[in-house]
Design an enzyme around this catalytic site. Structure first.
Site, PDB file in Angstrom:
ATOM      1  N   LYS A 173       0.833  -1.211   0.000  1.00 10.67           N
ATOM      2  CA  LYS A 173       0.000   0.000   0.000  1.00 10.67           C
ATOM      3  C   LYS A 173       0.871   1.266   0.000  1.00 10.67           C
ATOM      4  CE  LYS A 173      -2.922   3.112   0.574  1.00 10.67           C
ATOM      5  NZ  LYS A 173      -4.285   3.403   0.265  1.00 10.67           N
ATOM      6  N   CYS A 225      -3.118  11.040   1.073  1.00  8.65           N
ATOM      7  CA  CYS A 225      -2.484   9.745   0.762  1.00  8.65           C
ATOM      8  C   CYS A 225      -1.056   9.943   0.275  1.00  8.65           C
ATOM      9  CB  CYS A 225      -3.304   9.015  -0.281  1.00  8.65           C
ATOM     10  SG  CYS A 225      -5.042   8.923   0.157  1.00  8.65           S
TER      11      CYS A 225
END
Ligand code: SAJ
Length: 409
Positions: free
Chosen positions: A211, A265
């Site tokens: 991720k 993010c």
């Protein structure tokens, strides 16, 4: 084991990830309970309204409620499966940016209080490597159950804001677990919602890193593009043409330079690698610094072009962190507007995705009004409205175009 859809799933955190995920599981036929510590969020959801902006989500929520498969609660209940989808922002510690795991820790403690043997706890939040093990430790310490009595895994979310419902169904997923049994059970569960994608099982640390690496890869690529934009400026050539031509090579794909990198993010996750690998993570750290510096570089350029004349009115086209959304988190365009305002320039903005006359003290005008009012324009985002009205925008004599909107190649 029960029939897979007979498993009750509780989602902890009804935000941008937890809410759509809960709705999607409910629509797939699971009994789902949505939990949040924020009472206002639960109140709003109980009234049948969602509190976030995401296409088609309100309708999907209503459908899930009507099916009787979804309910929301402010009190955590016993369940078969728990999915933790809480925020992991970063905090500054002695000039270093490190992950703030307090929400993951407190959610894990809450789950520990209701945990029973055989339960599965899935961590979806983006976390630094080895956090799934920390979660398992907290569950063990606070539940009184030894770790061989329950299952844990990491299944990082991968959805793009604005396309969440589509991507939940279409994107491949990675599940990482120490125990095979945990990975296999999680895969059976996610298979029911990931209708068009594949699910891959690995260990917990590889899943955590996957991720982080996905977002870091994009951040590093954008940093390269942003560095090129500064070099091209010195060379007096157009970076957008350069990248377009370079990308004609079959194995080159450079992303687009812009006002910087924002959002919760890309601007955050790479730091979760850097914090644990201060010596090794050099490209990753440098890319973050390059992207963080871009708004300041733009401010310096604008000041020079205006000859530091503070009587000129400046219009910023776009304040969100990326095109066609209303999210201002870590937004480089906002940083440009606020920095210029602090320096006493006369600043106006057009952010069509936010219905408010003022955003963080900056006057928010319609495109028409802004074009009539200001002397100088800084284009920071390719919002649909700007693309549609590019001819009107181009009529302004003084434009600083951070994204190449006025010169398409
Ligand atoms: N940006 C550029 N140039 C580009 C592309 C993007 O400057 O060529 C900028 C955008 O303007 C924005 C920032 O980068 O400021 C981030 O935007 P984004 O669209 O790349 O990504 P996010 O942050 O909205 O979502 C990302 C996605 N990750 C990847 O594409 C690898 C999403 O799939 C993740 O689920 C999400 O992060 C997350 O939650 O981690």
């Amino acid at each position: 084991m029960k029939n897979i859809k007979g498993l009750k799933i509780t989602i902890i955190g009804m935000g941008y990830i937890g809410l759509p995920t809960g709705i999607t599981f409910a629509r797939a036929g699971f009994k789902v309970v949505g939990f949040d510590i924020n009472k206002n969020v639960i109140e709003t959801l109980k009234l049948g309204k969602i509190h976030i902006v995401e296409p088609d989500l309100q309708e999907a929520y209503e459908e899930a409620l009507q099916s009787g498969n979804l309910k929301v609660t402010a009190k955590l209940e016993k369940s078969d499966v728990y999915i933790i989808a809480v925020p992991t922002p970063f905090k500054k510690n002695e000039n270093k940016k490190i992950a703030d795991l307090s929400y993951v820790e407190s959610a894990s403690k809450m789950v520990a209080e209701v945990l029973e043997p055989g339960n599965l706890v899935i961590l979806e939040s983006t976390v630094p490597p080895k956090t799934t093990k920390i979660m398992t430790d907290i569950l063990e310490e606070n539940s009184g159950l030894s770790r061989d009595k329950f299952l844990t895994c990491h299944c990082p979310e991968r959805v793009l804001p604005g396309k969440i419902l589509y991507e939940l169904e279409h994107n491949d997923r990675i599940i990482g677990a120490e125990k095979k049994e945990a990975g296999n059970l999680a895969k059976e569960i996610y298979k029911e919602i990931v209708k068009k994608g594949e699910i891959y099982i690995t260990d917990d640390i590889t899943a955590e890193m996957a991720k982080l690496v996905e977002n870091t890869y994009r951040d590093v690529n954008i940093a390269f593009a942003n560095e090129l934009s500064v070099i091209c400026d010195k060379l007096g050539i157009n970076v957008f043409e350069l990248i377009k031509l370079s990308n004609k090579h079959p194995r080159v794909n450079i992303l687009t330079p812009g006002a910087g990198v924002g959002g919760h993010c890309l601007a955050v996750d790479p730091w979760f690698i850097v914090e644990q690998f201060q010596q090794e993570a050099n490209v990753i750290r440098e890319a973050r610094l390059i992207n963080d510096y871009k708004p300041q570089w733009i401010v310096d350029k604008v000041e020079k072009e205006l000859d530091f004349n503070k009587n000129k009115k400046i219009g910023i086209l776009g304040l969100a962190y990326k095109p066609d959304i209303d999210d201002l988190r870590e937004s480089p365009s906002m940083e440009i507007a606020l920095t210029l305002k602090e320096k006493d320039y006369d600043i106006y903005a057009c952010e069509p995705n936010i219905i408010s006359n003022e955003i963080n003290g900056i006057k928010n005008l319609s495109l028409e009004n802004l074009l009539n009012k200001v002397d100088y324009i800084v284009i920071t985002l390719a919002h649909k409205e700007f693309i549609e009205n590019i001819d009107k925008i181009k009529r302004k004599s003084y434009i600083f175009d951070c994204i190449g909107l006025t010169k398409k190649f």
